[in-house]
Design a protein around this motif. Sequence first.
Motif, PDB file in Angstrom:
ATOM      1  N   MET A   1      -1.341  -4.124   2.429  1.00  0.00           N
ATOM      2  CA  MET A   1      -0.864  -2.739   2.344  1.00  0.00           C
ATOM      3  C   MET A   1       0.624  -2.697   1.983  1.00  0.00           C
ATOM      4  SD  MET A   1      -1.106   0.549   2.970  1.00  0.00           S
ATOM      5  CE  MET A   1      -2.614   0.740   3.892  1.00  0.00           C
ATOM      6  N   ILE A   2       0.939  -1.932   0.957  1.00  0.00           N
ATOM      7  CA  ILE A   2       2.343  -1.775   0.568  1.00  0.00           C
ATOM      8  C   ILE A   2       2.865  -0.549   1.315  1.00  0.00           C
ATOM      9  CG2 ILE A   2       3.865  -1.299  -1.395  1.00  0.00           C
ATOM     10  CD1 ILE A   2       1.541  -2.843  -2.968  1.00  0.00           C
ATOM     11  N   ASP A   3       3.674  -0.809   2.316  1.00  0.00           N
ATOM     12  CA  ASP A   3       4.012   0.257   3.262  1.00  0.00           C
ATOM     13  C   ASP A   3       5.350   0.914   2.907  1.00  0.00           C
ATOM     14  OD1 ASP A   3       4.143   1.950   5.376  1.00  0.00           O
ATOM     15  OD2 ASP A   3       3.640   0.443   6.900  1.00  0.00           O
ATOM     16  N   LEU A   4       5.235   2.039   2.216  1.00  0.00           N
ATOM     17  CA  LEU A   4       6.439   2.782   1.814  1.00  0.00           C
ATOM     18  C   LEU A   4       6.655   4.003   2.718  1.00  0.00           C
ATOM     19  CD1 LEU A   4       5.986   2.791  -2.093  1.00  0.00           C
ATOM     20  CD2 LEU A   4       7.340   1.215  -0.726  1.00  0.00           C
ATOM     21  N   ARG A   5       5.969   4.023   3.876  1.00  0.00           N
ATOM     22  CA  ARG A   5       6.094   5.209   4.735  1.00  0.00           C
ATOM     23  C   ARG A   5       7.512   5.358   5.279  1.00  0.00           C
ATOM     24  NH1 ARG A   5       2.183   4.205   9.281  1.00  0.00           N
ATOM     25  NH2 ARG A   5       2.967   2.104   8.851  1.00  0.00           N
ATOM     26  N   SER A   6       8.136   4.225   5.604  1.00  0.00           N
ATOM     27  CA  SER A   6       9.471   4.293   6.204  1.00  0.00           C
ATOM     28  C   SER A   6      10.152   2.933   6.100  1.00  0.00           C
ATOM     29  CB  SER A   6       9.334   4.676   7.682  1.00  0.00           C
ATOM     30  OG  SER A   6      10.596   4.671   8.313  1.00  0.00           O
ATOM     31  N   ASP A   7      11.473   2.941   6.253  1.00  0.00           N
ATOM     32  CA  ASP A   7      12.184   1.657   6.315  1.00  0.00           C
ATOM     33  C   ASP A   7      12.246   1.149   7.759  1.00  0.00           C
ATOM     34  OD1 ASP A   7      13.888   3.622   7.199  1.00  0.00           O
ATOM     35  OD2 ASP A   7      15.463   3.258   5.725  1.00  0.00           O
ATOM     36  N   THR A   8      11.517   1.810   8.654  1.00  0.00           N
ATOM     37  CA  THR A   8      11.449   1.345  10.051  1.00  0.00           C
ATOM     38  C   THR A   8      10.250   0.418  10.282  1.00  0.00           C
ATOM     39  OG1 THR A   8      10.147   3.281  10.643  1.00  0.00           O
ATOM     40  CG2 THR A   8      12.529   3.436  10.973  1.00  0.00           C
ATOM     41  N   VAL A   9       9.464   0.161   9.234  1.00  0.00           N
ATOM     42  CA  VAL A   9       8.214  -0.598   9.442  1.00  0.00           C
ATOM     43  C   VAL A   9       8.387  -2.105   9.234  1.00  0.00           C
ATOM     44  CG1 VAL A   9       6.769   1.368   8.786  1.00  0.00           C
ATOM     45  CG2 VAL A   9       7.445  -0.308   7.042  1.00  0.00           C
ATOM     46  N   THR A  10       9.596  -2.542   8.962  1.00  0.00           N
ATOM     47  CA  THR A  10       9.816  -3.978   8.716  1.00  0.00           C
ATOM     48  C   THR A  10       9.518  -4.791   9.978  1.00  0.00           C
ATOM     49  OG1 THR A  10      12.103  -3.756   9.373  1.00  0.00           O
ATOM     50  CG2 THR A  10      11.643  -3.547   7.021  1.00  0.00           C
ATOM     51  N   THR A  11       9.183  -6.044   9.765  1.00  0.00           N
ATOM     52  CA  THR A  11       8.946  -6.946  10.901  1.00  0.00           C
ATOM     53  C   THR A  11       9.928  -8.114  10.798  1.00  0.00           C
ATOM     54  OG1 THR A  11       7.246  -8.033   9.597  1.00  0.00           O
ATOM     55  CG2 THR A  11       6.494  -6.368  11.167  1.00  0.00           C
ATOM     56  N   PRO A  12      10.262  -8.748  11.932  1.00  0.00           N
ATOM     57  CA  PRO A  12      11.264  -9.830  11.875  1.00  0.00           C
ATOM     58  C   PRO A  12      10.828 -10.978  10.967  1.00  0.00           C
ATOM     59  CG  PRO A  12      10.903  -9.121  14.142  1.00  0.00           C
ATOM     60  CD  PRO A  12       9.841  -8.443  13.310  1.00  0.00           C
TER      61      PRO A  12
ATOM     62  N   LEU B   1      -3.370   5.506  -1.145  1.00  0.00           N
ATOM     63  CA  LEU B   1      -3.911   4.618  -0.111  1.00  0.00           C
ATOM     64  C   LEU B   1      -5.082   3.799  -0.660  1.00  0.00           C
ATOM     65  CD1 LEU B   1      -2.786   4.259   2.663  1.00  0.00           C
ATOM     66  CD2 LEU B   1      -4.414   5.949   3.536  1.00  0.00           C
ATOM     67  N   SER B   2      -5.891   4.450  -1.502  1.00  0.00           N
ATOM     68  CA  SER B   2      -7.022   3.717  -2.097  1.00  0.00           C
ATOM     69  C   SER B   2      -6.506   2.597  -3.003  1.00  0.00           C
ATOM     70  CB  SER B   2      -7.927   4.670  -2.878  1.00  0.00           C
ATOM     71  OG  SER B   2      -7.305   5.009  -4.110  1.00  0.00           O
ATOM     72  N   GLN B   3      -5.243   2.722  -3.437  1.00  0.00           N
ATOM     73  CA  GLN B   3      -4.617   1.683  -4.275  1.00  0.00           C
ATOM     74  C   GLN B   3      -3.758   0.744  -3.427  1.00  0.00           C
ATOM     75  OE1 GLN B   3      -5.448   1.742  -7.767  1.00  0.00           O
ATOM     76  NE2 GLN B   3      -6.866   3.096  -6.664  1.00  0.00           N
ATOM     77  N   ASP B   4      -3.924   0.866  -2.093  1.00  0.00           N
ATOM     78  CA  ASP B   4      -3.212  -0.013  -1.166  1.00  0.00           C
ATOM     79  C   ASP B   4      -1.721   0.317  -1.015  1.00  0.00           C
ATOM     80  OD1 ASP B   4      -4.134  -1.864   0.559  1.00  0.00           O
ATOM     81  OD2 ASP B   4      -3.431  -3.597  -0.587  1.00  0.00           O
ATOM     82  N   VAL B   5      -1.376   1.569  -1.250  1.00  0.00           N
ATOM     83  CA  VAL B   5       0.027   1.990  -1.155  1.00  0.00           C
ATOM     84  C   VAL B   5       0.112   3.157  -0.177  1.00  0.00           C
ATOM     85  CG1 VAL B   5       2.004   2.946  -2.416  1.00  0.00           C
ATOM     86  CG2 VAL B   5       0.492   1.279  -3.541  1.00  0.00           C
ATOM     87  N   ALA B   6       0.943   3.013   0.867  1.00  0.00           N
ATOM     88  CA  ALA B   6       1.072   4.086   1.865  1.00  0.00           C
ATOM     89  C   ALA B   6       2.407   4.807   1.697  1.00  0.00           C
ATOM     90  CB  ALA B   6       0.965   3.501   3.272  1.00  0.00           C
ATOM     91  N   MET B   7       2.319   6.142   1.632  1.00  0.00           N
ATOM     92  CA  MET B   7       3.522   7.003   1.653  1.00  0.00           C
ATOM     93  C   MET B   7       3.245   8.083   2.698  1.00  0.00           C
ATOM     94  SD  MET B   7       4.381   7.437  -2.393  1.00  0.00           S
ATOM     95  CE  MET B   7       4.056   6.135  -3.582  1.00  0.00           C
ATOM     96  N   ILE B   8       4.230   8.971   2.941  1.00  0.00           N
ATOM     97  CA  ILE B   8       3.977  10.020   3.936  1.00  0.00           C
ATOM     98  C   ILE B   8       4.301  11.416   3.397  1.00  0.00           C
ATOM     99  CG2 ILE B   8       4.233   8.648   6.057  1.00  0.00           C
ATOM    100  CD1 ILE B   8       7.100   9.743   6.279  1.00  0.00           C
ATOM    101  N   PRO B   9       3.595  12.431   3.957  1.00  0.00           N
ATOM    102  CA  PRO B   9       3.957  13.815   3.610  1.00  0.00           C
ATOM    103  C   PRO B   9       5.314  14.110   4.218  1.00  0.00           C
ATOM    104  CG  PRO B   9       2.281  13.780   5.348  1.00  0.00           C
ATOM    105  CD  PRO B   9       2.531  12.350   4.961  1.00  0.00           C
ATOM    106  N   PHE B  10       6.133  14.906   3.535  1.00  0.00           N
ATOM    107  CA  PHE B  10       7.502  15.112   4.012  1.00  0.00           C
ATOM    108  C   PHE B  10       7.962  16.519   3.649  1.00  0.00           C
ATOM    109  CE2 PHE B  10      11.958  13.536   4.600  1.00  0.00           C
ATOM    110  CZ  PHE B  10      11.740  12.832   5.767  1.00  0.00           C
ATOM    111  N   GLY B  11       7.425  17.492   4.379  1.00  0.00           N
ATOM    112  CA  GLY B  11       7.792  18.888   4.096  1.00  0.00           C
ATOM    113  C   GLY B  11       6.860  19.477   3.062  1.00  0.00           C
ATOM    114  N   GLU B  12       7.150  20.704   2.688  1.00  0.00           N
ATOM    115  CA  GLU B  12       6.242  21.473   1.842  1.00  0.00           C
ATOM    116  C   GLU B  12       6.007  20.800   0.485  1.00  0.00           C
ATOM    117  OE1 GLU B  12       7.643  25.396   1.185  1.00  0.00           O
ATOM    118  OE2 GLU B  12       5.756  25.971   0.203  1.00  0.00           O
TER     119      GLU B  12
END
Length: 340
Positions: free
Chosen positions: A1-12, A300-311
């Motif tokens: 999964m390519i996680d572009l939802r936030s820059d808080t999702v990184t792991t050590p 998401l079906s293409q393995d890329v996650a983003m998030i809704p962000f306002g209207e």
Amino acid sequence: MIDLRSDTVTTPTEGMWDAMYKAPVGDDVFGEDPGLKALEEKIARLFGMEGGVFVPSGTMGNQIGLKVHTQPADEVIIDENAHIYHSEGAAGGLISGIQLRPVRGERGVLTAAQVNAAVREQNDWDPHSRVVALENTSNKGGGTCYPLETIREIFHFTREKELALHLDGARIWNAAVATGTQLADYGSLCDTISVCFSKGLGAPVGSMLLGSRDVIKKARRFRKILGGGMRQAGMLAAAASYAVDHHYEKLEHDHRKAKKLAETVVSSPFFEVEPSHVETNIVLFRVIRGSVENALAWFLSQDVAMIPFGENTIRATFHFQISESDLEKAMRAVASYKGE
Ligand SMILES: Cc1ncc(COP(=O)(O)O)c(C=O)c1O
């Protein structure tokens, strides 16, 4: 999964785990954690400020920052898009008994004239204007940066009016890299700065409130009262220190990748973005045909996650664990979207 939802999702990374594993620790409530003390000194020095106090989150850094400057019934002037205004659960009311005065800036950025217009008369009935709180970069503004000159103008104005200047610098690192500003320049213009290690820098936990020696002494007490006194937190300090040493310099790549994604977004008939508005690691784009839900489901079906962000808006956020090939995959997911 390519996680572009936030820059808080990184792991050590392995190097970061290693630094955490080897960290010397002690009881920080007794002031005995050597790594934490060293981190506080190191970050304060970077920003040219007298001291720092390590806190578990950016929210706590901001809230203690407001607490140290205010009395109940004081007012804080703030952009209407600010994290403190939208996303900290009205903590200013709960913890400090203060009121926030939201002002409409330009993509999260205020001018000195706007701040000036928001300061109240001094009388028996107006709230007492006490703090100006800026956010750099502005998250809801789309990763926008304050020009240093604007901060300087606001700083001079706060001095004239005897207001305190707090900076929510959760992503100040990105702003510094994008605008070529020295961290110490920010430090010289603000009374307090809350910085995060757990956004684009990639530490698992941790933020720091920076300020004068007196302010930090007060802040330490409020941290303890709020339950933020941590004991053997040196392992978190080691992660934060590693993040500053090894990941700060990588932020420019995140910014470049965000701009590249925006170029793909702009050529899609389904989305709208102004590429020049992409200043750092965040891309906000509007869905102009079809729905946000459908677009996100396709990504998401293409393995890329983003998030809704306002209207009608989607946010994609870059961080150092998004590779070049991840970026290309994300660009393909955007380019291949065919609407409903
Ligand atoms: C601009 C800004 N300030 C503060 C915070 C709060 O940080 P935390 O989630 O560590 O409380 C965030 C979190 O995303 C943020 O984006």
